[in-house]
Write a protein that holds these residues in place. Structure first.
Motif, PDB file in Angstrom:
ATOM      1  N   THR A 324      36.847  21.489   3.112  1.00 22.60           N
ATOM      2  CA  THR A 324      35.786  20.552   2.707  1.00 22.60           C
ATOM      3  C   THR A 324      36.309  19.136   2.687  1.00 22.60           C
ATOM      4  O   THR A 324      35.666  18.204   3.200  1.00 22.60           O
ATOM      5  CB  THR A 324      35.225  20.942   1.328  1.00 22.60           C
ATOM      6  N   PHE A 325      37.462  18.928   2.091  1.00 19.11           N
ATOM      7  CA  PHE A 325      38.026  17.573   2.052  1.00 19.11           C
ATOM      8  C   PHE A 325      38.506  17.125   3.431  1.00 19.11           C
ATOM      9  O   PHE A 325      38.519  15.928   3.715  1.00 19.11           O
ATOM     10  CB  PHE A 325      39.158  17.505   1.028  1.00 19.11           C
ATOM     11  N   ARG A 326      38.850  18.078   4.289  1.00 21.81           N
ATOM     12  CA  ARG A 326      39.267  17.708   5.631  1.00 21.81           C
ATOM     13  C   ARG A 326      38.075  17.285   6.496  1.00 21.81           C
ATOM     14  O   ARG A 326      38.163  16.337   7.267  1.00 21.81           O
ATOM     15  CB  ARG A 326      39.984  18.886   6.291  1.00 21.81           C
ATOM     16  N   HIS A 327      36.961  17.988   6.343  1.00 20.85           N
ATOM     17  CA  HIS A 327      35.812  17.733   7.209  1.00 20.85           C
ATOM     18  C   HIS A 327      34.702  16.923   6.543  1.00 20.85           C
ATOM     19  O   HIS A 327      33.917  16.270   7.240  1.00 20.85           O
ATOM     20  CB  HIS A 327      35.222  19.066   7.682  1.00 20.85           C
ATOM     21  N   PHE A 328      34.606  16.989   5.217  1.00 20.71           N
ATOM     22  CA  PHE A 328      33.464  16.385   4.538  1.00 20.71           C
ATOM     23  C   PHE A 328      33.840  15.312   3.517  1.00 20.71           C
ATOM     24  O   PHE A 328      33.047  14.996   2.627  1.00 20.71           O
ATOM     25  CB  PHE A 328      32.644  17.474   3.820  1.00 20.71           C
ATOM     26  N   THR A 329      35.017  14.736   3.631  1.00 21.24           N
ATOM     27  CA  THR A 329      35.403  13.675   2.690  1.00 21.24           C
ATOM     28  C   THR A 329      34.386  12.531   2.634  1.00 21.24           C
ATOM     29  O   THR A 329      34.073  12.038   1.546  1.00 21.24           O
ATOM     30  CB  THR A 329      36.803  13.136   3.039  1.00 21.24           C
ATOM     31  N   PRO A 330      33.839  12.072   3.785  1.00 20.00           N
ATOM     32  CA  PRO A 330      32.813  11.022   3.702  1.00 20.00           C
ATOM     33  C   PRO A 330      31.606  11.434   2.856  1.00 20.00           C
ATOM     34  O   PRO A 330      31.014  10.599   2.162  1.00 20.00           O
ATOM     35  CB  PRO A 330      32.420  10.803   5.169  1.00 20.00           C
ATOM     36  N   ARG A 331      31.277  12.712   2.886  1.00 20.13           N
ATOM     37  CA  ARG A 331      30.159  13.186   2.068  1.00 20.13           C
ATOM     38  C   ARG A 331      30.523  13.155   0.579  1.00 20.13           C
ATOM     39  O   ARG A 331      29.674  12.863  -0.264  1.00 20.13           O
ATOM     40  CB  ARG A 331      29.761  14.605   2.482  1.00 20.13           C
ATOM     41  N   VAL A 332      31.766  13.486   0.269  1.00 19.58           N
ATOM     42  CA  VAL A 332      32.211  13.391  -1.129  1.00 19.58           C
ATOM     43  C   VAL A 332      32.126  11.940  -1.598  1.00 19.58           C
ATOM     44  O   VAL A 332      31.696  11.654  -2.726  1.00 19.58           O
ATOM     45  CB  VAL A 332      33.652  13.927  -1.281  1.00 19.58           C
ATOM     46  N   ILE A 333      32.531  11.009  -0.735  1.00 19.30           N
ATOM     47  CA  ILE A 333      32.423   9.582  -1.067  1.00 19.30           C
ATOM     48  C   ILE A 333      30.965   9.206  -1.316  1.00 19.30           C
ATOM     49  O   ILE A 333      30.642   8.466  -2.255  1.00 19.30           O
ATOM     50  CB  ILE A 333      33.022   8.721   0.067  1.00 19.30           C
ATOM     51  N   ALA A 334      30.069   9.741  -0.480  1.00 16.83           N
ATOM     52  CA  ALA A 334      28.643   9.427  -0.622  1.00 16.83           C
ATOM     53  C   ALA A 334      28.071   9.961  -1.928  1.00 16.83           C
ATOM     54  O   ALA A 334      27.377   9.238  -2.660  1.00 16.83           O
ATOM     55  CB  ALA A 334      27.866   9.997   0.558  1.00 16.83           C
ATOM     56  N   THR A 335      28.342  11.235  -2.236  1.00 16.05           N
ATOM     57  CA  THR A 335      27.746  11.837  -3.428  1.00 16.05           C
ATOM     58  C   THR A 335      28.398  11.318  -4.715  1.00 16.05           C
ATOM     59  O   THR A 335      27.706  11.029  -5.691  1.00 16.05           O
ATOM     60  CB  THR A 335      27.848  13.367  -3.363  1.00 16.05           C
ATOM     61  N   ALA A 336      29.723  11.189  -4.708  1.00 22.12           N
ATOM     62  CA  ALA A 336      30.419  10.688  -5.903  1.00 22.12           C
ATOM     63  C   ALA A 336      30.178   9.192  -6.085  1.00 22.12           C
ATOM     64  O   ALA A 336      29.892   8.725  -7.196  1.00 22.12           O
ATOM     65  CB  ALA A 336      31.918  10.976  -5.801  1.00 22.12           C
ATOM     66  N   GLY A 337      30.268   8.424  -4.986  1.00 22.16           N
ATOM     67  CA  GLY A 337      30.049   6.976  -5.073  1.00 22.16           C
ATOM     68  C   GLY A 337      28.618   6.632  -5.429  1.00 22.16           C
ATOM     69  O   GLY A 337      28.364   5.722  -6.226  1.00 22.16           O
ATOM     70  N   GLY A 338      27.670   7.377  -4.851  1.00 23.15           N
ATOM     71  CA  GLY A 338      26.268   7.131  -5.185  1.00 23.15           C
ATOM     72  C   GLY A 338      25.969   7.434  -6.633  1.00 23.15           C
ATOM     73  O   GLY A 338      25.244   6.693  -7.310  1.00 23.15           O
ATOM     74  N   VAL A 510      26.890   2.616   0.426  1.00 26.83           N
ATOM     75  CA  VAL A 510      27.528   3.941   0.446  1.00 26.83           C
ATOM     76  C   VAL A 510      26.549   4.998   0.965  1.00 26.83           C
ATOM     77  O   VAL A 510      26.913   5.871   1.770  1.00 26.83           O
ATOM     78  CB  VAL A 510      28.036   4.311  -0.965  1.00 26.83           C
ATOM     79  N   THR A 511      25.300   4.913   0.501  1.00 29.37           N
ATOM     80  CA  THR A 511      24.286   5.882   0.947  1.00 29.37           C
ATOM     81  C   THR A 511      24.034   5.762   2.440  1.00 29.37           C
ATOM     82  O   THR A 511      24.013   6.767   3.167  1.00 29.37           O
ATOM     83  CB  THR A 511      22.976   5.665   0.179  1.00 29.37           C
ATOM     84  N   TRP A 512      23.832   4.541   2.922  1.00 24.04           N
ATOM     85  CA  TRP A 512      23.538   4.327   4.344  1.00 24.04           C
ATOM     86  C   TRP A 512      24.693   4.787   5.233  1.00 24.04           C
ATOM     87  O   TRP A 512      24.474   5.415   6.270  1.00 24.04           O
ATOM     88  CB  TRP A 512      23.251   2.846   4.591  1.00 24.04           C
ATOM     89  N   LEU A 513      25.910   4.516   4.818  1.00 23.57           N
ATOM     90  CA  LEU A 513      27.068   4.772   5.671  1.00 23.57           C
ATOM     91  C   LEU A 513      27.542   6.219   5.621  1.00 23.57           C
ATOM     92  O   LEU A 513      27.881   6.810   6.658  1.00 23.57           O
ATOM     93  CB  LEU A 513      28.211   3.839   5.272  1.00 23.57           C
ATOM     94  N   PHE A 514      27.550   6.832   4.450  1.00 24.07           N
ATOM     95  CA  PHE A 514      28.221   8.124   4.286  1.00 24.07           C
ATOM     96  C   PHE A 514      27.316   9.316   3.991  1.00 24.07           C
ATOM     97  O   PHE A 514      27.765  10.460   4.117  1.00 24.07           O
ATOM     98  CB  PHE A 514      29.275   8.026   3.177  1.00 24.07           C
ATOM     99  N   LEU A 515      26.070   9.083   3.568  1.00 20.61           N
ATOM    100  CA  LEU A 515      25.230  10.214   3.160  1.00 20.61           C
ATOM    101  C   LEU A 515      24.407  10.747   4.333  1.00 20.61           C
ATOM    102  O   LEU A 515      23.655  10.002   4.957  1.00 20.61           O
ATOM    103  CB  LEU A 515      24.277   9.799   2.039  1.00 20.61           C
ATOM    104  N   PRO A 516      24.524  12.050   4.649  1.00 19.57           N
ATOM    105  CA  PRO A 516      23.660  12.638   5.678  1.00 19.57           C
ATOM    106  C   PRO A 516      22.272  12.907   5.097  1.00 19.57           C
ATOM    107  O   PRO A 516      22.127  13.049   3.882  1.00 19.57           O
ATOM    108  CB  PRO A 516      24.373  13.950   6.016  1.00 19.57           C
TER     109      PRO A 516
END
Length: 648
Positions: A324-338, A510-516
């Motif tokens: 998950t951290f290898r493939h989805f780190t940007p998503r973690v940034i999106a959900t945690a940062g948001g 953060v939402t625009w850049l990292f959240l699917p």
């Protein structure tokens, strides 16, 4: 092993009714146009028409169902709402009640225990620690229970949360000390213990709301695609109703124990009775919640267990966490940062309240219930935001991502305007504009990031670590709440207004850049993609989960969507169904159970799909077949080649 009969496996031998059966499963009408085109691949004008028509059709169905049920039994829709939203969100409703009560009780304690709350008879550090220990307890619970929910199962995580909250409420009701300072210390530690259970409610409620809507097999239902967001946000909305109930009950209790008024001075006896009874009420509901989750939610862990069994995993799936951290780190940034940015706004919203109440109600400082009544009005506005989020969260033309971006942007605007005209908006002539911005910020916070962060923190990640990912994201949010609380201790209200708005812009970015955008994407399709990733074959997945519509901007930039191929994905799904059918039939013949009930849908063992596999497959027992790529026919119901197929 006998050689594979490639001619027998050709789609050219697929009958019209068989092709139609596969289309219904692989290309459902709520996601695909008549010609088999995925809705997100349609030209803009056609896409808008498709989505609007789908929304109208679904709304018509639901209103028709509602009216039919109402005519049968006027209370039937109420029972449906209770089963689908109140029960799943009961834990969040109870914790919303209690946590909102902490802030309200502080105003009450300040009025009745002035010497203690001003640091004369009590340690100021312990008085301040009440709010800090609440937040720290929540963070501990979010991370700990998120992990445990993935390790030992959703059901035990849910039971554990309810049990901790129940014991914590008993501790809050009975909190006492030989001195006022001793009572404050006991109260703070009781709140910390209770808050651990509260923290666990976040990942557990989100994951169970997500996973209860579908099984782990490949045959899907429109319920997951069309209403998954509504199911989760509807449960989350109970937090708002819990806050509303708490405020109303506190007002009633204070009027009962304080001679029908909230005016100062308030005796310590009235305060003790008010706050202790207010905590005793949810203790009853929480005791029932322990019972309900123990005896009526025995299937809560089925989806997680089925996923682990497929991957031959017991206990915590460490490998999935690493992947998950290898493939989805940007998503973690999106959900945690948001979530971090949102909680700054959620708690920063209180900056407005104290200022306009003093202007509109000059005597508010002498009556505790005045502030509480304004709180009640604000919660009512927030509930409207919750319901709007519930109604629009699954709308493909708006959906999760745009709702969060617009919500953050509106909060930024509504905070930045008074930040640079602070004195102007505090004048009596303009105070109502200030008040309007306060209510609007509450509305757009709910009809935006507060609801969406709760949803996507579970939705963007695979089943084996969904609780952990949600817990990490939620904990990041509470860190934001803690930081704004600390900042508030060292800055003026004007300075806080200068600081808070920029978190809104950060949330937008953060939402625009990292959240699917997962709106309209089948959750099973995400699980299917995860299976490919876990097997080290990410490049072999070609389905909708890597369509540019369902990837973040960052994921598109890094090439995650380059393998999307709708036709190739169709062929792969047919052969995946064939493999499942062969294994299931072989297991039945040998009277073995190789799959759980959720793993293979009975529909592929009957009807047109079963007939096709039975007709085109050679002997299946003990065999493993290698199938070469075959040509893909157009969608059945609308293909020009359909006549040719029929003639053959």
């Amino acid at each position: 092993m006998e050689p594979t009969n490639k001619e027998a496996l050709s789609f050219e031998e697929m009958e019209v009714h068989e092709k139609a059966a596969f289309d219904d499963v692989i290309r459902p009408k709520d996601c695909y146009a008549a010609d088999g085109t995925y809705w997100a691949d349609l030209p803009l004008s056609q896409r808008i028409s498709f989505c609007l028509e789908q929304d109208r059709t679904e709304a018509s169905k639901e209103f028709s169902w509602l009216w039919t049920e109402f005519k049968k039994d006027p209370l039937s829709p109420v029972a449906h709402y209770f089963r689908n939203f109140v029960l799943p969100g009961a834990g969040l409703g109870l914790e919303g009640y209690v946590l909102f009560s902490i802030g309200n009780n502080t105003a009450l304690f300040d009025a009745s225990f002035k010497d203690c709350w001003k640091g004369k008879t009590c340690d100021k550090n312990w008085v301040s620690a009440i709010s800090y220990m609440e937040v720290v307890g929540i963070i501990v619970g979010q991370i700990l229970v998120g992990y445990l929910g993935d390790a030992i199962g959703r059901r035990w995580g849910l039971i554990q949360d309810a049990a901790i909250m129940f014991v914590g409420l008993l501790m809050l009701v009975a909190a006492w000390g030989l001195t006022e300072n001793g009572w404050v210390i006991c109260y703070a530690w009781s709140l910390f213990f209770y808050s651990i259970g509260v923290g666990g409610e976040y990942p557990m409620t989100a994951t169970i709301g997500m996973e209860n809507g579908y099984g782990s097999g490949k045959l899907v239902t429109s319920q997951d695609r069309l209403h998954r967001g509504r199911s989760v946000v509807g449960a989350f909305m109970m937090q708002g109703w819990g806050q509303f109930a708490n405020q109303a009950i506190l007002i009633i209790l204070l009027l009962i124990f304080h001679h029908g008024t909230g005016a100062l001075p308030i005796s310590t006896t009235a305060t003790q009775w008010t706050y202790r009874v207010s905590f005793a009420i949810p203790a009853v509901g929480t005791a029932w919640l322990v019972y309900y989750r123990t005896y009526h939610m025995k299937a809560a862990s089925n989806q997680l267990e089925a996923t682990k069994k497929k991957a031959s995993v017991t206990g915590y799936d460490t490998e999935s966490l690493k992947l998950t951290f290898r493939h989805f780190t940007p998503r973690v940034i999106a959900t945690a940062g948001g979530w971090f940015a949102n909680d700054v706004f959620f708690y920063g919203n209180k900056l407005f309240q104290g200022k306009f109440i003093k202007v509109i109600s000059p005597a508010s400082g002498n009556d505790v219930t005045t502030n509480w009544l304004w709180n009640l009005a604000n919660i009512g506005v927030s509930l409207a935001g919750y319901y709007f989020a519930t109604w629009f969260v699954d709308t493909k033309l708006y959906g999760r991502k745009w709702m969060q971006i617009v919500g953050f942007l509106m909060c930024f605007i509504l905070f930045v305007i008074p930040a640079f005209k602070f004195e102007y908006y505090q004048e009596p002539a303009h105070i109502h504009s200030f008040q309007a911005m306060y209510f609007l910020s509450s509305f757009f916070n709910q009809f935006g990031p507060n609801c969406i962060t709760f949803l996507v923190a579970a939705e963007c990640f695979p089943t084996p670590i969904r609780g952990t990912a949600h817990g990490i994201s939620a904990a990041a949010g509470k860190v934001g709440a803690l930081i704004i609380a600390i900042i508030g201790s060292y800055t003026t209200t004007q300075q806080q207004f200068y600081i808070v708005p920029w978190f809104g812009l950060a949330g937008v970015l953060v939402t625009w850049l990292f959240l699917p955008d997962t709106t309209g994407l089948d959750l099973r399709e995400q699980e299917r993609r995860w299976r490919f990733i876990r097997e080290g074959r990410e490049q072999d997945y070609h389905g909708p989960a890597v369509h540019s519509k369902h990837l973040s901007v960052w994921e598109r930039w890094t090439g995650k969507g380059k393998h999307y191929d709708a036709n190739l994905d169709y062929k792969m799904k047919v052969e995946e169904f064939r493999a499942e059918w062969e294994a299931a039939v072989a297991a039945r013949g040998e009277e073995q159970t190789l799959y759980d009930m959720d793993d293979v849908d009975e529909n592929i063992l009957h009807g047109s799909m079963h007939n096709y596999f039975e007709r085109t497959s050679p002997e299946i027992r003990g065999m493993r077949k290698e199938v070469e790529p075959v040509s893909l026919p157009a969608a059945a119901a609308y293909s020009e080649d359909q006549k040719t197929l029929g003639e053959q």
